[in-house]
Design a protein around this motif. Structure first.
Motif, PDB file in Angstrom:
ATOM      1  N   LEU A   1       0.474  -1.326  -0.047  1.00  0.00           N
ATOM      2  CA  LEU A   1      -0.390  -0.242   0.395  1.00  0.00           C
ATOM      3  C   LEU A   1       0.579   0.715  -0.029  1.00  0.00           C
ATOM      4  O   LEU A   1       0.684   2.135  -0.874  1.00  0.00           O
ATOM      5  N   GLU A   2       1.837   0.981   0.851  1.00  0.00           N
ATOM      6  CA  GLU A   2       2.970   2.475   0.571  1.00  0.00           C
ATOM      7  C   GLU A   2       3.710   2.431  -0.821  1.00  0.00           C
ATOM      8  O   GLU A   2       3.507   4.034  -1.077  1.00  0.00           O
ATOM      9  N   ASN A   3       3.652   1.540  -1.916  1.00  0.00           N
ATOM     10  CA  ASN A   3       4.465   1.825  -2.683  1.00  0.00           C
ATOM     11  C   ASN A   3       3.406   2.098  -3.674  1.00  0.00           C
ATOM     12  O   ASN A   3       3.519   2.816  -4.595  1.00  0.00           O
ATOM     13  N   ARG A   4       1.727   1.985  -3.326  1.00  0.00           N
ATOM     14  CA  ARG A   4       1.157   2.540  -4.517  1.00  0.00           C
ATOM     15  C   ARG A   4       0.789   4.074  -4.113  1.00  0.00           C
ATOM     16  O   ARG A   4       0.132   4.770  -4.869  1.00  0.00           O
ATOM     17  N   SER A   5       0.822   4.052  -2.967  1.00  0.00           N
ATOM     18  CA  SER A   5       0.043   5.363  -2.335  1.00  0.00           C
ATOM     19  C   SER A   5       1.079   6.167  -1.712  1.00  0.00           C
ATOM     20  O   SER A   5       2.245   6.268  -1.309  1.00  0.00           O
ATOM     21  N   ALA A   6       0.047   8.174  -1.268  1.00  0.00           N
ATOM     22  CA  ALA A   6       0.989   8.227  -0.140  1.00  0.00           C
ATOM     23  C   ALA A   6       1.070   8.058   1.313  1.00  0.00           C
ATOM     24  O   ALA A   6       1.991   8.595   2.122  1.00  0.00           O
ATOM     25  N   ILE A   7       0.701   7.071   1.743  1.00  0.00           N
ATOM     26  CA  ILE A   7       0.281   6.400   2.939  1.00  0.00           C
ATOM     27  C   ILE A   7       1.538   6.032   3.504  1.00  0.00           C
ATOM     28  O   ILE A   7       2.221   5.603   2.713  1.00  0.00           O
ATOM     29  N   ARG A   8       1.461   6.084   5.106  1.00  0.00           N
ATOM     30  CA  ARG A   8       3.184   5.931   5.689  1.00  0.00           C
ATOM     31  C   ARG A   8       2.619   5.406   7.269  1.00  0.00           C
ATOM     32  O   ARG A   8       1.562   6.527   8.104  1.00  0.00           O
TER      33      ARG A   8
END
Length: 109
Positions: A29-36
């Motif tokens: 999910l971190e690789n796909r989006s700006a989420i951390r």
């Protein structure tokens, strides 16, 4: 535009409804989006979490515990399906990426 944040949501905007889950890892999910994700420990053990503020101003929690990532939204939102869709769009995901959706709660939106 929706955004990731590390700020805790105000109590009246706190996500309190588990609506969906995926088997994707936090790293995916971190690789796909700006989420951390932020690692933490609570009364149930180790957890990784991230907050997302949607365009509506509502907060969502994306939480990883054990084998899946859970998506939490506000039970007070007027359209739970729209809120889930906005969260998925931010995460660069589709409904097909989910392993579970609480369809009953989406019906009562």
């Amino acid at each position: 535009m929706s955004s990731a944040t590390t700020d805790l949501p105000p109590k009246d905007l706190a996500p309190d409804l588990l609506i969906a889950a995926t088997l994707m890892s936090p790293e995916e999910l971190e690789n796909r989006s700006a989420i951390r994700f932020v690692p933490d420990v609570d009364d149930l053990g180790e957890v990784k979490y991230a907050f997302v503020v949607l365009d509506s101003g509502r907060y969502c929690v994306v939480q990883h515990r054990r084998k899946h990532v859970e998506f939490w939204i506000s039970s007070r939102c007027p359209s739970k399906a729209a809120e889930l869709n906005e969260l998925l769009e931010f995460l660069v995901m589709s409904v097909e990426d989910l392993c579970w959706v609480d369809k009953e709660k989406l019906k009562h939106a």
